[in-house]
Design a protein around this motif. Structure first.
Motif, PDB file in Angstrom:
ATOM      1  N   LEU A  73       0.824  -1.198   0.000  1.00 13.64           N
ATOM      2  CA  LEU A  73       0.000   0.000   0.000  1.00 13.64           C
ATOM      3  C   LEU A  73       0.864   1.256   0.000  1.00 13.64           C
ATOM      4  N   THR A  74       0.646   2.117  -0.992  1.00 14.28           N
ATOM      5  CA  THR A  74       1.378   3.377  -1.130  1.00 14.28           C
ATOM      6  C   THR A  74       0.409   4.544  -1.000  1.00 14.28           C
ATOM      7  N   THR A  75       0.822   5.579  -0.258  1.00 15.72           N
ATOM      8  CA  THR A  75       0.116   6.841  -0.307  1.00 15.72           C
ATOM      9  C   THR A  75       1.143   7.969  -0.315  1.00 15.72           C
ATOM     10  N   LYS A  76       0.625   9.207  -0.512  1.00 16.97           N
ATOM     11  CA  LYS A  76       1.521  10.329  -0.742  1.00 16.97           C
ATOM     12  C   LYS A  76       1.065  11.561   0.033  1.00 16.97           C
ATOM     13  N   LEU A  77       2.022  12.407   0.347  1.00  9.66           N
ATOM     14  CA  LEU A  77       1.780  13.645   1.086  1.00  9.66           C
ATOM     15  C   LEU A  77       1.311  14.746   0.142  1.00  9.66           C
ATOM     16  N   ARG A  78       0.235  15.455   0.515  1.00 11.19           N
ATOM     17  CA  ARG A  78      -0.209  16.602  -0.279  1.00 11.19           C
ATOM     18  C   ARG A  78       0.835  17.708  -0.254  1.00 11.19           C
ATOM     19  N   ASN A  79       0.905  18.463  -1.349  1.00  9.85           N
ATOM     20  CA  ASN A  79       1.849  19.575  -1.435  1.00  9.85           C
ATOM     21  C   ASN A  79       1.646  20.591  -0.318  1.00  9.85           C
ATOM     22  N   GLY A  80       0.400  20.897  -0.001  1.00  9.12           N
ATOM     23  CA  GLY A  80       0.110  21.883   1.029  1.00  9.12           C
ATOM     24  C   GLY A  80       0.436  21.426   2.430  1.00  9.12           C
ATOM     25  N   GLN A  82       3.450  20.049   3.166  1.00  9.85           N
ATOM     26  CA  GLN A  82       4.902  19.964   3.341  1.00  9.85           C
ATOM     27  C   GLN A  82       5.357  20.776   4.549  1.00  9.85           C
ATOM     28  N   GLY A  83       6.537  20.421   5.059  1.00 17.65           N
ATOM     29  CA  GLY A  83       7.052  20.957   6.307  1.00 17.65           C
ATOM     30  C   GLY A  83       7.095  19.833   7.326  1.00 17.65           C
ATOM     31  N   HIS A  84       8.054  19.868   8.245  1.00 14.72           N
ATOM     32  CA  HIS A  84       8.295  18.734   9.136  1.00 14.72           C
ATOM     33  C   HIS A  84       7.064  18.352   9.961  1.00 14.72           C
ATOM     34  N   ASP A  85       6.593  19.253  10.810  1.00 14.08           N
ATOM     35  CA  ASP A  85       5.499  18.912  11.718  1.00 14.08           C
ATOM     36  C   ASP A  85       4.190  18.696  10.976  1.00 14.08           C
ATOM     37  N   ARG A  86       3.961  19.498   9.968  1.00 10.97           N
ATOM     38  CA  ARG A  86       2.725  19.368   9.213  1.00 10.97           C
ATOM     39  C   ARG A  86       2.679  18.028   8.483  1.00 10.97           C
ATOM     40  N   ALA A  87       3.826  17.589   7.970  1.00 11.24           N
ATOM     41  CA  ALA A  87       3.883  16.294   7.282  1.00 11.24           C
ATOM     42  C   ALA A  87       3.582  15.151   8.246  1.00 11.24           C
ATOM     43  N   LEU A  88       4.095  15.240   9.451  1.00 10.01           N
ATOM     44  CA  LEU A  88       3.823  14.188  10.435  1.00 10.01           C
ATOM     45  C   LEU A  88       2.330  14.109  10.750  1.00 10.01           C
ATOM     46  N   ARG A  89       1.690  15.250  10.895  1.00 10.96           N
ATOM     47  CA  ARG A  89       0.245  15.251  11.165  1.00 10.96           C
ATOM     48  C   ARG A  89      -0.524  14.717   9.961  1.00 10.96           C
ATOM     49  N   ALA A  90      -0.108  15.101   8.772  1.00 11.17           N
ATOM     50  CA  ALA A  90      -0.796  14.649   7.565  1.00 11.17           C
ATOM     51  C   ALA A  90      -0.677  13.139   7.399  1.00 11.17           C
ATOM     52  N   PHE A  91       0.478  12.593   7.750  1.00 14.56           N
ATOM     53  CA  PHE A  91       0.635  11.140   7.669  1.00 14.56           C
ATOM     54  C   PHE A  91      -0.363  10.441   8.578  1.00 14.56           C
ATOM     55  N   GLU A  92      -0.537  10.962   9.783  1.00 12.91           N
ATOM     56  CA  GLU A  92      -1.492  10.339  10.704  1.00 12.91           C
ATOM     57  C   GLU A  92      -2.897  10.394  10.142  1.00 12.91           C
ATOM     58  N   GLY A  99      -6.949   3.163   7.503  1.00 15.46           N
ATOM     59  CA  GLY A  99      -7.279   2.168   8.508  1.00 15.46           C
ATOM     60  C   GLY A  99      -6.198   1.120   8.692  1.00 15.46           C
ATOM     61  N   VAL A 100      -4.939   1.525   8.571  1.00 18.19           N
ATOM     62  CA  VAL A 100      -3.821   0.587   8.719  1.00 18.19           C
ATOM     63  C   VAL A 100      -2.850   1.110   9.770  1.00 18.19           C
ATOM     64  N   ASP A 101      -2.087   0.207  10.332  1.00 16.04           N
ATOM     65  CA  ASP A 101      -1.067   0.598  11.301  1.00 16.04           C
ATOM     66  C   ASP A 101       0.221   1.028  10.614  1.00 16.04           C
ATOM     67  N   VAL A 102       0.547   0.349   9.519  1.00 21.10           N
ATOM     68  CA  VAL A 102       1.802   0.605   8.810  1.00 21.10           C
ATOM     69  C   VAL A 102       1.501   0.804   7.329  1.00 21.10           C
ATOM     70  N   VAL A 103       2.065   1.851   6.749  1.00 28.89           N
ATOM     71  CA  VAL A 103       1.982   2.101   5.309  1.00 28.89           C
ATOM     72  C   VAL A 103       3.250   1.533   4.672  1.00 28.89           C
ATOM     73  N   ASP A 104       3.099   0.832   3.565  1.00 29.47           N
ATOM     74  CA  ASP A 104       4.270   0.198   2.951  1.00 29.47           C
ATOM     75  C   ASP A 104       5.209   1.206   2.313  1.00 29.47           C
ATOM     76  N   LEU A 105       4.657   2.239   1.679  1.00 29.34           N
ATOM     77  CA  LEU A 105       5.488   3.237   0.998  1.00 29.34           C
ATOM     78  C   LEU A 105       4.806   4.592   1.106  1.00 29.34           C
ATOM     79  N   TYR A 106       5.563   5.582   1.575  1.00 24.99           N
ATOM     80  CA  TYR A 106       5.027   6.942   1.726  1.00 24.99           C
ATOM     81  C   TYR A 106       5.903   7.883   0.919  1.00 24.99           C
ATOM     82  N   LEU A 107       5.273   8.713   0.083  1.00 21.26           N
ATOM     83  CA  LEU A 107       6.002   9.561  -0.853  1.00 21.26           C
ATOM     84  C   LEU A 107       5.706  11.039  -0.642  1.00 21.26           C
TER      85      LEU A 107
END
Length: 280
Positions: A73-80, A82-92, A99-107
């Motif tokens: 399973l792959t998903t990706k971070l939205r452009n808006g 970007q940034g360290h803390d914002r990216a961490l929140r967006a990943f969550e 609905g998964v605990d682990v994402v196989d690939l994050y871009l």
């Protein structure tokens, strides 16, 4: 169904070479379409926060009854985001939607060089990787200059660069920059949004082999060592796009497709693209 080929990423994680893309798959259709792909045999699904269909992908995965470890399973971070803390929140947010605990690939979906945040963002992805929230991290739409700049400070080399690659737009310089750095190239829009299927060279090879033009192009992608991410919402096409393992292109046929490059993009130029991917 013939077992599909796998590629090994630079951290040892194995990725199915033929994936199912969900770009522009409507939220209302996503679960049904992805369930169909999983029934056909796909074991790699590619989505993104910017597609607004992660929840449907996750629902399809649960409905399939397949063990979680069997689907990459792959998903990706939205452009808006970007940034360290914002990216961490967006990943969550993405992890919760899927609905998964682990994402196989994050871009990182696009470099957005005008914002100058992709290095800071990469540090967030490195943290997610170190914490075990993702099995591999990578980039998308990064051109050679972006790759070179990122690698100056990266502690973890990206596992993949997902870029636009199809017969009429092959991005050989970007492919080379990625592979020289040890990344796998993932081809999005691998069929050129179906436009490349009408190219005379593609049609001629398909007629020689008695297969569809789409099967020819996907086989070309696989034989060149790329991950290919075809997308369709039509069950018949989902099925035929997966049925590319029972034949091969010979050297002359490969050369025919190699010769179709016109160097014309169908998607935005990563040097200038800076849309946020947020809905209006």
């Amino acid at each position: 169904m013939t077992t599909q080929p796998m590629l090994e990423l630079n951290n040892g994680v194995r990725i199915p070479q033929l994936g199912f893309g969900t770009f522009r798959v409507d939220e209302a259709q996503t679960q049904r379409v992805v369930e169909t792909a999983l029934e056909v045999g796909y074991r790699h699904v590619d989505t993104a926060a910017g597609y607004y269909n992660e929840a449907g992908v996750g629902a399809a995965l649960r409905a399939s009854g397949l063990p979680r470890e069997e689907v990459f399973l792959t998903t990706k971070l939205r452009n808006g985001d970007q940034g360290h803390d914002r990216a961490l929140r967006a990943f969550e947010d993405s992890r919760a939607a899927l609905g998964v605990d682990v994402v196989d690939l994050y871009l990182i979906h696009w470099p957005v060089p005008a914002k100058g945040l992709y290095k800071e963002t990469w540090r967030a992805l490195e943290k997610l990787y170190a914490d075990g929230a993702v099995r591999a991290i990578g980039i998308s739409n990064f051109l050679p200059e972006h790759v070179e700049d990122l690698l100056r400070d990266a502690e973890v080399t990206p596992a993949v660069d997902q870029i636009e690659v199809h017969p009429s737009f092959q991005q050989r310089d970007a492919q080379r920059a990625a592979t020289d750095a040890g990344m796998v190239v993932e081809a999005y829009a691998p069929l050129g949004q179906a436009e490349d299927l009408a190219l005379p060279g593609v049609v001629a090879v398909a007629e020689e082999l008695g297969v569809t033009p789409a099967q020819v192009v996907l086989r070309w992608q696989l034989q060149q060592g790329r991950v290919a991410l075809p997308k369709s919402v039509t069950p018949e096409r989902i099925t035929t796009n997966f049925d590319v393992l029972g034949f091969e292109l010979d050297e002359a046929q490969m050369a025919t497709l190699d010769g179709l490059d016109s160097d014309v993009r169908m998607f935005p130029d990563p040097r200038t693209a800076q849309f946020t991917q947020f809905r209006d």
